[in-house]
Design a protein around this motif. Structure first.
Motif, PDB file in Angstrom:
ATOM      1  N   ASP A  68       0.249  -1.061  -0.076  1.00  0.00           N
ATOM      2  CA  ASP A  68       0.630   0.161   0.124  1.00  0.00           C
ATOM      3  C   ASP A  68       1.246   1.643   0.183  1.00  0.00           C
ATOM      4  O   ASP A  68       0.943   2.354  -0.767  1.00  0.00           O
ATOM      5  N   SER A  71       3.027   1.642  -3.185  1.00  0.00           N
ATOM      6  CA  SER A  71       1.703   2.364  -4.219  1.00  0.00           C
ATOM      7  C   SER A  71       1.353   3.751  -3.898  1.00  0.00           C
ATOM      8  O   SER A  71       1.228   4.378  -5.629  1.00  0.00           O
ATOM      9  N   GLN A  99      -6.082  -7.962  -1.081  1.00  0.00           N
ATOM     10  CA  GLN A  99      -6.088  -6.961  -2.361  1.00  0.00           C
ATOM     11  C   GLN A  99      -5.168  -5.862  -2.380  1.00  0.00           C
ATOM     12  O   GLN A  99      -5.605  -4.292  -2.416  1.00  0.00           O
ATOM     13  N   PHE A 101      -3.176  -2.219  -4.547  1.00  0.00           N
ATOM     14  CA  PHE A 101      -4.008  -1.523  -5.526  1.00  0.00           C
ATOM     15  C   PHE A 101      -2.840  -1.425  -6.641  1.00  0.00           C
ATOM     16  O   PHE A 101      -2.606  -1.030  -7.750  1.00  0.00           O
ATOM     17  N   TYR A 129      -5.473  -7.975  -8.759  1.00  0.00           N
ATOM     18  CA  TYR A 129      -4.721  -6.003  -8.541  1.00  0.00           C
ATOM     19  C   TYR A 129      -6.354  -5.842  -8.170  1.00  0.00           C
ATOM     20  O   TYR A 129      -7.070  -6.667  -8.533  1.00  0.00           O
ATOM     21  N   VAL A 130      -6.750  -4.713  -7.843  1.00  0.00           N
ATOM     22  CA  VAL A 130      -7.410  -3.592  -8.053  1.00  0.00           C
ATOM     23  C   VAL A 130      -7.380  -2.683  -8.901  1.00  0.00           C
ATOM     24  O   VAL A 130      -6.667  -1.778  -8.225  1.00  0.00           O
ATOM     25  N   SER A 131      -8.125  -2.314  -9.526  1.00  0.00           N
ATOM     26  CA  SER A 131      -8.562  -1.186 -10.198  1.00  0.00           C
ATOM     27  C   SER A 131      -9.040   0.101  -9.917  1.00  0.00           C
ATOM     28  O   SER A 131      -9.251  -0.154  -9.030  1.00  0.00           O
TER      29      SER A 131
END
Length: 131
Positions: A68, A71, A99, A101, A129-131
């Motif tokens: 996190d 990111s 999950q 980012f 991944y998470v959009s």
């Protein structure tokens, strides 16, 4: 204490996590932030978890927090490797229940992780991944 270093030519952050204490967190976050600021946006990260036995919740929390944090500083993808002891024996990191980012690839070894981050090996395994 985790080991944090960068490779400016590859625009890559390298993190090795070993045993750590909660008291180390402030210094660890400072190291990560300093390293991220020294890299260009879109950098990649190779994260090695060097841990014997089960991965406890505090280790999962640290992995999630690290992902996190990097990111937020502009990392584009991460490759995780889990070393189970101090020698060359490396095993795959079991999927984590979070999950992130950014894309996260679980590599079997450091060479494979480098190849993934260098674009030499396509994402063929547990991409999350998470959009």
């Amino acid at each position: 204490m985790p080991n944090v270093r960068i490779n400016g030519l590859k625009n890559r952050l390298y993190i090795t996590l070993r045993d750590w204490e909660q008291a180390d967190m402030f210094a660890y976050v400072q190291k990560i932030e300093s390293a991220c600021k020294a890299l260009a946006s879109g950098f990649t990260c190779l994260l090695v978890l060097q841990k014997n036995g089960l991965i406890h919740q505090k280790n999962k929390d640290l992995l999630f927090s690290t992902t996190d944090l990097i990111s937020a500083y502009g990392a584009s993808k991460v490759a995780y490797v889990r070393k189970t002891n101090g020698n060359s024996s490396i095993s795959r990191l079991s999927p984590l229940n979070f999950q992130p980012f950014i894309p996260v690839e679980h590599a079997l070894n450091i060479k494979e992780a480098e190849n993934i981050l260098d674009g030499k090996t396509p994402y063929i395994r547990s991409l999350q991944y998470v959009s």
